[in-house]
Design a protein around this motif. Structure first.
Motif, PDB file in Angstrom:
ATOM      1  N   PHE A  95       7.156 -25.285  56.623  1.00  0.00           N
ATOM      2  CA  PHE A  95       7.562 -25.586  57.988  1.00  0.00           C
ATOM      3  C   PHE A  95       7.176 -24.408  58.878  1.00  0.00           C
ATOM      4  CE2 PHE A  95      10.205 -28.145  55.302  1.00  0.00           C
ATOM      5  CZ  PHE A  95      10.415 -29.320  56.001  1.00  0.00           C
ATOM      6  N   SER A  96       6.924 -24.701  60.141  1.00  0.00           N
ATOM      7  CA  SER A  96       6.606 -23.632  61.078  1.00  0.00           C
ATOM      8  C   SER A  96       7.867 -22.841  61.397  1.00  0.00           C
ATOM      9  CB  SER A  96       6.021 -24.213  62.366  1.00  0.00           C
ATOM     10  OG  SER A  96       5.720 -23.169  63.277  1.00  0.00           O
ATOM     11  N   ALA A  97       7.750 -21.528  61.320  1.00  0.00           N
ATOM     12  CA  ALA A  97       8.876 -20.646  61.627  1.00  0.00           C
ATOM     13  C   ALA A  97       8.337 -19.241  61.818  1.00  0.00           C
ATOM     14  CB  ALA A  97       9.913 -20.675  60.512  1.00  0.00           C
ATOM     15  N   GLY A  98       9.130 -18.397  62.450  1.00  0.00           N
ATOM     16  CA  GLY A  98       8.797 -16.988  62.572  1.00  0.00           C
ATOM     17  C   GLY A  98       7.429 -16.726  63.148  1.00  0.00           C
ATOM     18  N   PRO A  99       6.596 -15.956  62.438  1.00  0.00           N
ATOM     19  CA  PRO A  99       5.299 -15.558  62.980  1.00  0.00           C
ATOM     20  C   PRO A  99       4.333 -16.715  63.171  1.00  0.00           C
ATOM     21  CG  PRO A  99       5.500 -14.890  60.694  1.00  0.00           C
ATOM     22  CD  PRO A  99       6.861 -15.343  61.126  1.00  0.00           C
ATOM     23  N   GLN A 111       7.470 -29.670  60.440  1.00  0.00           N
ATOM     24  CA  GLN A 111       6.924 -29.778  59.089  1.00  0.00           C
ATOM     25  C   GLN A 111       5.404 -29.728  59.153  1.00  0.00           C
ATOM     26  OE1 GLN A 111       8.340 -33.075  56.773  1.00  0.00           O
ATOM     27  NE2 GLN A 111       7.236 -32.428  54.926  1.00  0.00           N
ATOM     28  N   LEU A 112       4.799 -28.909  58.316  1.00  0.00           N
ATOM     29  CA  LEU A 112       3.350 -28.754  58.315  1.00  0.00           C
ATOM     30  C   LEU A 112       2.704 -29.927  57.581  1.00  0.00           C
ATOM     31  CD1 LEU A 112       3.252 -24.931  57.545  1.00  0.00           C
ATOM     32  CD2 LEU A 112       3.157 -26.064  59.783  1.00  0.00           C
ATOM     33  N   PRO A 113       1.458 -30.269  57.926  1.00  0.00           N
ATOM     34  CA  PRO A 113       0.787 -31.403  57.272  1.00  0.00           C
ATOM     35  C   PRO A 113       0.715 -31.259  55.757  1.00  0.00           C
ATOM     36  CG  PRO A 113      -0.454 -30.661  59.188  1.00  0.00           C
ATOM     37  CD  PRO A 113       0.628 -29.651  58.964  1.00  0.00           C
ATOM     38  N   ARG A 114       0.635 -30.034  55.286  1.00  0.00           N
ATOM     39  CA  ARG A 114       0.663 -29.726  53.854  1.00  0.00           C
ATOM     40  C   ARG A 114       1.073 -28.270  53.723  1.00  0.00           C
ATOM     41  NH1 ARG A 114      -3.799 -26.667  52.603  1.00  0.00           N
ATOM     42  NH2 ARG A 114      -5.610 -26.803  53.991  1.00  0.00           N
ATOM     43  N   PRO A 115       1.526 -27.838  52.562  1.00  0.00           N
ATOM     44  CA  PRO A 115       1.857 -26.424  52.389  1.00  0.00           C
ATOM     45  C   PRO A 115       0.636 -25.548  52.680  1.00  0.00           C
ATOM     46  CG  PRO A 115       2.707 -27.706  50.562  1.00  0.00           C
ATOM     47  CD  PRO A 115       1.823 -28.630  51.348  1.00  0.00           C
ATOM     48  N   ILE A 116       0.852 -24.491  53.418  1.00  0.00           N
ATOM     49  CA  ILE A 116      -0.223 -23.576  53.793  1.00  0.00           C
ATOM     50  C   ILE A 116       0.014 -22.239  53.098  1.00  0.00           C
ATOM     51  CG2 ILE A 116      -1.238 -22.253  55.694  1.00  0.00           C
ATOM     52  CD1 ILE A 116      -0.743 -24.657  57.493  1.00  0.00           C
ATOM     53  N   VAL A 117      -1.019 -21.741  52.415  1.00  0.00           N
ATOM     54  CA  VAL A 117      -0.952 -20.458  51.714  1.00  0.00           C
ATOM     55  C   VAL A 117      -1.629 -19.396  52.571  1.00  0.00           C
ATOM     56  CG1 VAL A 117      -1.549 -19.189  49.611  1.00  0.00           C
ATOM     57  CG2 VAL A 117      -0.979 -21.631  49.481  1.00  0.00           C
TER      58      VAL A 117
END
Length: 250
Positions: A95-99, A111-117
């Motif tokens: 999920f988008s948060a913080g930086p 919620q992001l489209p998929r987990p981002i590393v």
């Protein structure tokens, strides 16, 4: 206690030489890492982080995700396998948060489209800057095969942690792991190292009271996160309590 040789001391942990070659003793302090929004020292935090990290690392080992964890020794110490730490903080965002919210303008909680590393270079003098795969390969911190393996490892950890957290009413917004290299004879493999605890996770509570209109509010950062998480997971020592609101990392 016999005098032991200190190998490394960070803000939240101390590493000592282990009783056998290739092992270390990891001691959890009550101090908070500088990237965690919590009091500088919080009584009992090290005890809880030791229990929580044991819980998560043991679960990962059981599903075939290799970690450095061997066993817990006592309330504040665990025996771990020595590893060559890759100088990266590996962050997985659900999920988008913080930086990410600040950097990309994505509303908090999206919620992001998929987990981002993402990768952050481990250098406190530089405040752990965000780096691209090109930097990592060019400067020799890891090769492309390592990065492929790190992504696969991080996503498996994410699947496990997200499921465990969801089962106790917690949303895993993002988290950080560190990855190390170990050698089995001539074969090198990557393992999850360091710790997994509220110091390295952004956790949102989904068990919130209904609004007056009967709807549930959006998940909020957990209060008293160390003891509440330990309580929900069933690893809470009976003599440790405290309250704080840590948030993640970069």
């Amino acid at each position: 206690m016999a005098r032991r040789k200190k190998v490394y001391e960070g803000k939240a942990k101390i590493l000592y030489e282990g009783p056998e070659p290739g092992t270390l003793i990891q001691y959890f302090k009550d101090d908070s890492a500088p990237t965690v929004a919590a009091p500088a020292t919080l009584e009992g935090k090290g005890v809880l982080n030791n229990r929580l990290s044991e819980f998560f690392m043991t679960g990962l080992n059981q599903i075939g995700v290799p970690t450095h964890f061997i066993r817990r020794i006592n309330m504040r110490e665990q025996l771990v396998r020595m590893a060559e730490i890759i100088p990266l903080e590996v962050v997985v965002r659900n999920f988008s948060a913080g930086p990410m919210t600040a950097r990309l303008g994505i509303p908090e909680g999206t919620q992001l489209p998929r987990p981002i590393v993402e990768y952050y270079y481990k250098d406190e003098r530089l405040n752990a800057p965000l780096v691209a795969e090109e930097h990592i390969v060019a400067f020799g911190w890891a090769n492309q095969q390592d990065l492929d393996d790190i992504i696969a490892l991080a996503l498996r950890v994410n699947d496990f942690l997200s499921g465990v957290m969801m089962g106790v009413g917690i949303r895993l917004a993002d988290f950080k792991i560190e990855v190390g290299r170990v050698w089995d004879g001539d074969y090198m493999r990557l393992i999850v190292a360091d710790e997994i605890s509220p110091d390295s996770c952004r956790l949102w509570d989904m068990r919130l009271p209904e609004r007056p209109d009967g709807t549930l509010p959006d998940p909020q950062p957990m209060t008293d996160v160390y003891s509440e998480l330990a309580r929900r997971l069933g690893v809470m020592p009976s003599n440790v309590t405290h309250t704080t609101k840590p948030t993640l990392i970069n």
